[in-house]
Scaffold this motif. Structure first.
Motif, PDB file in Angstrom:
ATOM      1  N   ARG A  17       9.942 -11.158  -1.838  1.00 37.10           N
ATOM      2  CA  ARG A  17      10.183 -10.271  -2.986  1.00 37.10           C
ATOM      3  C   ARG A  17       9.179  -9.127  -3.043  1.00 37.10           C
ATOM      4  NH1 ARG A  17       9.569 -12.053  -8.054  1.00 37.10           N
ATOM      5  NH2 ARG A  17       7.982 -13.619  -7.534  1.00 37.10           N
ATOM      6  N   PHE A  18       7.944  -9.381  -2.665  1.00 38.62           N
ATOM      7  CA  PHE A  18       6.882  -8.372  -2.724  1.00 38.62           C
ATOM      8  C   PHE A  18       6.525  -7.918  -1.308  1.00 38.62           C
ATOM      9  CE2 PHE A  18       4.669  -9.787  -6.939  1.00 38.62           C
ATOM     10  CZ  PHE A  18       5.898  -9.765  -7.573  1.00 38.62           C
ATOM     11  N   ARG A  66       6.618  -0.440  -8.268  1.00 35.73           N
ATOM     12  CA  ARG A  66       5.663  -0.223  -7.186  1.00 35.73           C
ATOM     13  C   ARG A  66       4.309   0.083  -7.789  1.00 35.73           C
ATOM     14  NH1 ARG A  66       5.319   4.255  -2.340  1.00 35.73           N
ATOM     15  NH2 ARG A  66       4.617   5.581  -4.065  1.00 35.73           N
ATOM     16  N   GLN A  99       4.977  -3.200  -3.483  1.00 34.33           N
ATOM     17  CA  GLN A  99       6.371  -3.060  -3.900  1.00 34.33           C
ATOM     18  C   GLN A  99       6.856  -4.415  -4.382  1.00 34.33           C
ATOM     19  OE1 GLN A  99       8.432  -0.286  -4.033  1.00 34.33           O
ATOM     20  NE2 GLN A  99       9.871  -1.666  -5.046  1.00 34.33           N
ATOM     21  N   MET A 100       7.298  -4.460  -5.621  1.00 31.74           N
ATOM     22  CA  MET A 100       7.715  -5.723  -6.224  1.00 31.74           C
ATOM     23  C   MET A 100       9.189  -5.639  -6.583  1.00 31.74           C
ATOM     24  SD  MET A 100       4.402  -6.534  -8.630  1.00 31.74           S
ATOM     25  CE  MET A 100       4.753  -5.224  -9.781  1.00 31.74           C
ATOM     26  N   ASN A 101       9.985  -6.469  -5.964  1.00 32.98           N
ATOM     27  CA  ASN A 101      11.426  -6.512  -6.215  1.00 32.98           C
ATOM     28  C   ASN A 101      11.813  -7.854  -6.815  1.00 32.98           C
ATOM     29  OD1 ASN A 101      11.657  -3.953  -4.965  1.00 32.98           O
ATOM     30  ND2 ASN A 101      11.956  -4.900  -2.952  1.00 32.98           N
ATOM     31  N   SER A 102      13.005  -7.892  -7.376  1.00 33.34           N
ATOM     32  CA  SER A 102      13.532  -9.128  -7.969  1.00 33.34           C
ATOM     33  C   SER A 102      12.501  -9.770  -8.895  1.00 33.34           C
ATOM     34  CB  SER A 102      13.933 -10.119  -6.860  1.00 33.34           C
ATOM     35  OG  SER A 102      14.910  -9.545  -6.005  1.00 33.34           O
ATOM     36  N   LEU A 103      11.944  -8.967  -9.761  1.00 32.76           N
ATOM     37  CA  LEU A 103      10.877  -9.453 -10.636  1.00 32.76           C
ATOM     38  C   LEU A 103      11.375 -10.526 -11.592  1.00 32.76           C
ATOM     39  CD1 LEU A 103       9.120  -6.066 -11.258  1.00 32.76           C
ATOM     40  CD2 LEU A 103       7.999  -8.125 -10.404  1.00 32.76           C
ATOM     41  N   GLY A 154      14.399  -6.408 -11.930  1.00 31.46           N
ATOM     42  CA  GLY A 154      14.035  -5.040 -11.618  1.00 31.46           C
ATOM     43  C   GLY A 154      12.929  -4.935 -10.581  1.00 31.46           C
ATOM     44  N   SER A 155      12.507  -3.695 -10.327  1.00 33.76           N
ATOM     45  CA  SER A 155      11.496  -3.416  -9.304  1.00 33.76           C
ATOM     46  C   SER A 155      10.394  -2.527  -9.862  1.00 33.76           C
ATOM     47  CB  SER A 155      12.132  -2.724  -8.099  1.00 33.76           C
ATOM     48  OG  SER A 155      13.097  -3.542  -7.479  1.00 33.76           O
ATOM     49  N   ASP A 162       6.219 -13.290 -13.263  1.00 35.09           N
ATOM     50  CA  ASP A 162       5.392 -12.289 -12.589  1.00 35.09           C
ATOM     51  C   ASP A 162       4.568 -11.483 -13.594  1.00 35.09           C
ATOM     52  OD1 ASP A 162       8.150 -11.705 -10.380  1.00 35.09           O
ATOM     53  OD2 ASP A 162       6.319 -12.840  -9.938  1.00 35.09           O
TER      54      ASP A 162
END
Length: 125
Positions: A68-69, A19, A83-87, A16-17, A91
């Motif tokens: 990813r970030f 912010r 913004q944090m993606n593909s957590l 998930g993502s 993490d």
């Protein structure tokens, strides 16, 4: 003095993502400050995640989050985002925003004078 207030942390599933936001205020705060995000996982030392200078768009990242970030800032709002993606579960940590009165981003927490209270990010597998 400079005040930093983070928000946006919560529980999210792996992949998930999220912010995160860090709002800066205070008479001492200016466009010459560098901003960074650090994180501290349970039982581990605080580590640099990402940093950005107010004077340019260059973002600096630790290797584990590259791709990813994304760190960004809104000068008009004195706010920095992460913004944090593909957590990933790794993490999971308390994420803290930090500021230093210089345009240079450094990765050691000792170089940052101002800190927010932190926001917790939990990534479930």
């Amino acid at each position: 003095q400079v005040q930093l207030v983070e928000s946006g942390g919560r529980l999210v599933q792996a992949g998930g993502s999220l912010r995160l936001s860090c709002a800066a205020s205070g008479r001492a705060f200016s466009s010459s400050y560098a901003m960074a995000w650090f994180r501290q996982a349970p039982g581990k030392e605080r580590e640099f995640v990402a940093g950005i200078s107010w004077s340019d768009d260059s973002g600096y990242y630790t290797d584990s989050v590259k791709g990813r970030f994304t760190i960004s800032r809104d000068n008009a709002k004195n706010t920095v985002y992460l913004q944090m993606n593909s957590l990933k579960p790794e993490d999971t940590a308390v994420y803290s925003c930090a500021a230093r009165p210089s345009r240079v981003v450094l990765t050691s927490s000792n170089n940052y004078s101002y800190w927010g209270q932190g926001t917790r990010v939990t990534v479930s597998s």
